[in-house]
Design an enzyme around this catalytic site. Structure first.
Site, PDB file in Angstrom:
ATOM      1  N   TYR A   1      -3.572 -38.416 -22.291  1.00  0.00           N
ATOM      2  CA  TYR A   1      -3.625 -37.017 -22.724  1.00  0.00           C
ATOM      3  C   TYR A   1      -2.236 -36.441 -22.972  1.00  0.00           C
ATOM      4  CZ  TYR A   1      -8.145 -37.961 -20.614  1.00  0.00           C
ATOM      5  OH  TYR A   1      -9.336 -38.543 -20.275  1.00  0.00           O
TER       6      TYR A   1
ATOM      7  N   LYS B   1     -15.213 -44.962 -10.416  1.00  0.00           N
ATOM      8  CA  LYS B   1     -14.171 -44.276  -9.663  1.00  0.00           C
ATOM      9  C   LYS B   1     -14.080 -44.753  -8.210  1.00  0.00           C
ATOM     10  CE  LYS B   1     -13.510 -40.145 -12.485  1.00  0.00           C
ATOM     11  NZ  LYS B   1     -12.183 -40.501 -12.967  1.00  0.00           N
TER      12      LYS B   1
END
Length: 450
Positions: free
Chosen positions: A16, A293
């Site tokens: 990002y 995760k």
């Protein structure tokens, strides 16, 4: 010799971020709930001393047991001495079989078959392919879209991006690239009272939302394969908490219109919201569930897709142009190291000396107490807590570099996004460490935004 951050800026591309974006710190060590961070130059250009800070992010919500945990490291080392990897096509191994046994034992009722993937985004891709193959194998080949929720986030690969919020999500720039799905409004916000445990939401808004989901399913009944949602807590779409009854509505709609119900539990699984899987808040079982995760305790990448016997047998039956096989096969699926450390992580979660419900309950109380002062700040729109998740939402976008540095100065690593300064601490954090996190968040927000 150039310093590490300068070399990083010259060579690497971070998530990002534009190429060459400056990073805040380098990590030189991690143990327990702490990171050892170094800014290679201080404000005067001198070499900076390392800072030991509490990781408020659990490395993007994964390192629930903290870092350098001896039992996780031991599991990795024991498996590495046998074999670190082997292809899963035509072969199997004990860590994979044992992990599937453990996952199906703790999963919502009916999820009895496991496909082991290698990342959360990939698990969503697999789930979408399963939904299409399921409908096609049943002769409904025209069904190739899903219902997703506004505010949802399901990953960064093409198929997963298509199910993320198309307007306010991180992937609006790819509108011309991704398939077009049907989007329902996000359920209205809800809160769970920490004293009574009761959930509260606007019942009128909830009824309007439920009616709209049913209308969309009816209008598009011949196009839809599935409904996909993050149960109870939408993560990267804004840390939005909604009432568990919404999951019951989703289940009813899927039953009525022949859709598969896909729950994305990648962020919410393994106790994070206060139940082992967030679907348990409503007593709802999906047809397909994605996990990742915290699966490995944050030690390495791994994910899984769990499905019902009905889904598995339908996809496995040839017909209507379908081959009778799931058409997906990651090179590193069922990696033995990942399976072995996942088993060790599950064992730690159910350690009778420190079981996850006790840990998450303590986190929830501490987060409620520690973040409450943020309510007095004029820059703050909302403060909310669910399980081991605490969120301070601002009226305006967060000044990410300034808030991050201000929090580190106060002893905690945070990674805000959009309007949210939030924390998902490791479960091993004690009350003092959580107090450091919450004081850092409140202090950083006040310093930067007022």
């Amino acid at each position: 010799m150039p310093d590490l951050l300068s070399e990083d800026q010259r060579l690497l591309w971070h998530p990002y971020s534009p190429a060459g974006a400056e990073q805040f710190f380098s990590v030189i060590g991690a143990e327990g709930a702490h990171l050892h961070l170094v800014a290679d130059r201080d404000q005067h250009g001198r070499g900076a001393a390392p800072r030991r800070v509490v990781d408020a992010m659990s490395s993007w919500w994964a390192a629930v047991h903290g870092y350098a945990h001896p039992e996780l490291n031991s599991a990795l080392n024991r498996q590495a001495e046998k074999f670190a990897h082997v292809m899963f096509g035509g072969l199997t191994h004990s860590p994979a079989v044992e992990l599937a046994e453990q996952l199906t034992a703790v999963a919502p009722e009916g999820l009895s078959r496991v496909f082991l993937a290698d990342s959360g985004s990939v698990s969503v891709e697999v789930a979408l392919k399963i939904a299409y193959q399921y409908q096609a194998a049943a002769g409904r080949t025209q069904r190739n879209r899903v219902i997703a929720l506004r505010g949802g986030y399901h990953g960064d690969t093409i198929g997963a991006m298509a199910t993320c919020d198309p307007v306010d999500g991180m992937h609006a720039a790819f509108d011309a690239l991704v398939p077009k799905h049907v989007f329902a409004p996000r359920p209205p916000a809800a809160r769970r009272c920490p004293e009574t445990g009761e959930w509260q939401t606007d019942t009128d808004q909830f009824a309007v939302w439920a009616a709209e989901v049913r209308r969309l399913a009816s209008d598009h009944r011949d196009e839809l394969t599935a409904l996909i949602a993050e149960p109870v807590l939408q993560g990267a779409g804004g840390m939005h908490i909604y009432h568990p009854e919404a999951l019951q509505v989703m289940r009813q709609v899927c039953n009525e219109y022949g859709l598969l119900l896909i729950f994305d539990e990648i962020a919410t699984g393994f106790g994070r919201t206060g139940t082992f899987f967030a679907a348990e808040w409503a007593g709802v079982s999906p047809d397909v569930m994605c996990i990742g995760k915290a699966l490995t305790g944050g030690t390495m990448t791994a994910a899984a897709v769990l499905v019902t016997d009905d889904v598995a047998s339908t996809v496995s039956t040839p017909g209507a142009g379908m081959p009778g096989a799931l058409l997906h096969g990651p090179t590193f699926m069922a990696n033995p190291l990942a399976c072995a450390v996942s088993l060790a992580s599950l064992k730690l979660l159910h350690n009778p000396q420190h079981p996850w419900p006790q840990s998450v309950s303590t986190l929830e109380r501490s987060l409620h107490h520690g973040l409450s002062p943020a309510r007095r700040l004029h820059s703050v729109a909302d403060v909310r807590v669910l399980g081991g998740v605490g969120v301070v939402e601002l009226h305006e976008p967060v000044n990410i570099p300034a808030v991050t540095r201000a929090a580190v100065d106060r002893g905690a690593w945070v990674r805000p996004f959009r309007r949210a300064v939030y924390t998902m601490p490791p479960y091993i954090c004690d009350e003092a460490e959580v107090a450091t996190i919450t004081a850092a968040i409140c202090g950083a927000v006040e310093e930067v935004h007022g």
